[in-house]
Design an enzyme around this catalytic site. Structure first.
Site, PDB file in Angstrom:
ATOM      1  N   HIS A   1       0.845  -1.195   0.000  1.00 11.52           N
ATOM      2  CA  HIS A   1       0.000   0.000   0.000  1.00 11.52           C
ATOM      3  C   HIS A   1       0.874   1.237   0.000  1.00 11.52           C
ATOM      4  CE1 HIS A   1       0.841  -1.125   4.198  1.00 11.52           C
ATOM      5  NE2 HIS A   1       0.820   0.173   4.441  1.00 11.52           N
TER       6      HIS A   1
ATOM      7  N   HIS B   1       0.780   5.353   1.094  1.00 11.72           N
ATOM      8  CA  HIS B   1       0.092   6.378   1.877  1.00 11.72           C
ATOM      9  C   HIS B   1       0.081   7.694   1.108  1.00 11.72           C
ATOM     10  CE1 HIS B   1       0.375   4.268   5.914  1.00 11.72           C
ATOM     11  NE2 HIS B   1       1.337   3.635   5.261  1.00 11.72           N
TER      12      HIS B   1
HETATM   13  P1  AMP Z   1       2.033   0.657   7.310  1.00 13.52           P
HETATM   14  O1  AMP Z   1       1.964  -0.848   7.167  1.00 13.52           O
HETATM   15  O2  AMP Z   1       2.839   1.088   8.495  1.00 13.52           O
HETATM   16  O3  AMP Z   1       2.478   1.341   6.058  1.00 13.52           O
HETATM   17  O4  AMP Z   1       0.583   1.222   7.576  1.00 13.52           O
HETATM   18  C1  AMP Z   1      -0.580   0.484   7.676  1.00 13.52           C
HETATM   19  C2  AMP Z   1      -1.691   1.483   7.845  1.00 13.52           C
HETATM   20  O5  AMP Z   1      -2.916   0.797   7.771  1.00 13.52           O
HETATM   21  C3  AMP Z   1      -1.684   2.261   9.168  1.00 13.52           C
HETATM   22  O6  AMP Z   1      -1.582   3.646   8.896  1.00 13.52           O
HETATM   23  C4  AMP Z   1      -3.019   1.893   9.816  1.00 13.52           C
HETATM   24  O7  AMP Z   1      -3.604   2.975  10.485  1.00 13.52           O
HETATM   25  C5  AMP Z   1      -3.827   1.460   8.611  1.00 13.52           C
HETATM   26  N1  AMP Z   1      -4.892   0.520   8.881  1.00 13.52           N
HETATM   27  C6  AMP Z   1      -4.831  -0.633   9.608  1.00 13.52           C
HETATM   28  N2  AMP Z   1      -6.022  -1.256   9.594  1.00 13.52           N
HETATM   29  C7  AMP Z   1      -6.850  -0.505   8.831  1.00 13.52           C
HETATM   30  C8  AMP Z   1      -8.218  -0.628   8.430  1.00 13.52           C
HETATM   31  N3  AMP Z   1      -8.978  -1.644   8.819  1.00 13.52           N
HETATM   32  N4  AMP Z   1      -8.737   0.346   7.644  1.00 13.52           N
HETATM   33  C9  AMP Z   1      -7.985   1.383   7.241  1.00 13.52           C
HETATM   34  N5  AMP Z   1      -6.690   1.555   7.586  1.00 13.52           N
HETATM   35  C10 AMP Z   1      -6.134   0.626   8.371  1.00 13.52           C
END
Ligand code: AMP
Length: 139
Positions: free
Chosen positions: A103, A105
């Site tokens: 993903h 951001h």
């Molecule tokens: P990262 O793996 O650190 O790049 O970020 C994962 C992101 O996913 C974090 O910013 C979380 O806040 C977000 N996140 C986790 N679960 C959910 C969800 N169910 N819906 C939306 N965002 C999510």
């Protein structure tokens, strides 16, 4: 390459098993609001490929993912009245990755407003719904 867990939270969102505040979807990509936003309009753009990180996706898939990031980011920035956009992407726990489904951001940044720390807390569902509505209206 890291292993892919087909039951990770973003895979569940893709399968419709977990809800999200959807902003955009096409055959290869889904974009939705981060549930723990670091800024207003914090968006995640995910691939529909079963790729745990940047190194597990095909070059073609990566191109499609980044094309969506490029198209959405300026619209999200305008929708929330931001002054700039930070694009972030983490690979591996050591680098700050917590969800092992690729993903990107999109973080709209307003002058003088600091980024909240990662995963500080869940946003109010109503506030997320309002932000999502505002962004969808501008896409
Ligand atoms: P990262 O793996 O650190 O790049 O970020 C994962 C992101 O996913 C974090 O910013 C979380 O806040 C977000 N996140 C986790 N679960 C959910 C969800 N169910 N819906 C939306 N965002 C999510």
């Amino acid at each position: 390459m890291a292993a892919y867990d087909p039951d990770n939270i973003f895979a569940k969102i893709l399968k419709g098993e977990v809800p999200c505040h959807k902003l955009y979807e096409d055959a290869d990509t889904l974009a939705f609001l981060d549930i723990m936003p670091r800024t207003e309009g914090h968006t995640l753009v995910i691939t529909k490929e079963s790729a745990p990180d940047l190194f597990g996706i095909s070059p073609q898939g990566l191109g499609k993912l980044m094309a969506v990031v490029q198209a959405l980011a300026p619209k999200i920035k305008t929708a929330v009245g931001a002054d700039g956009v930070l694009i972030q992407q983490f690979n591996g726990a050591a680098a700050g990755q917590t969800v092992f489904h690729l993903h990107v951001h999109i973080l709209p940044i307003k002058d003088g407003v600091p980024l909240r720390p990662q995963e500080t807390g869940m946003a109010e569902p109503d506030a997320l719904a309002m932000t999502a509505e505002k962004i969808r209206a501008s896409l």
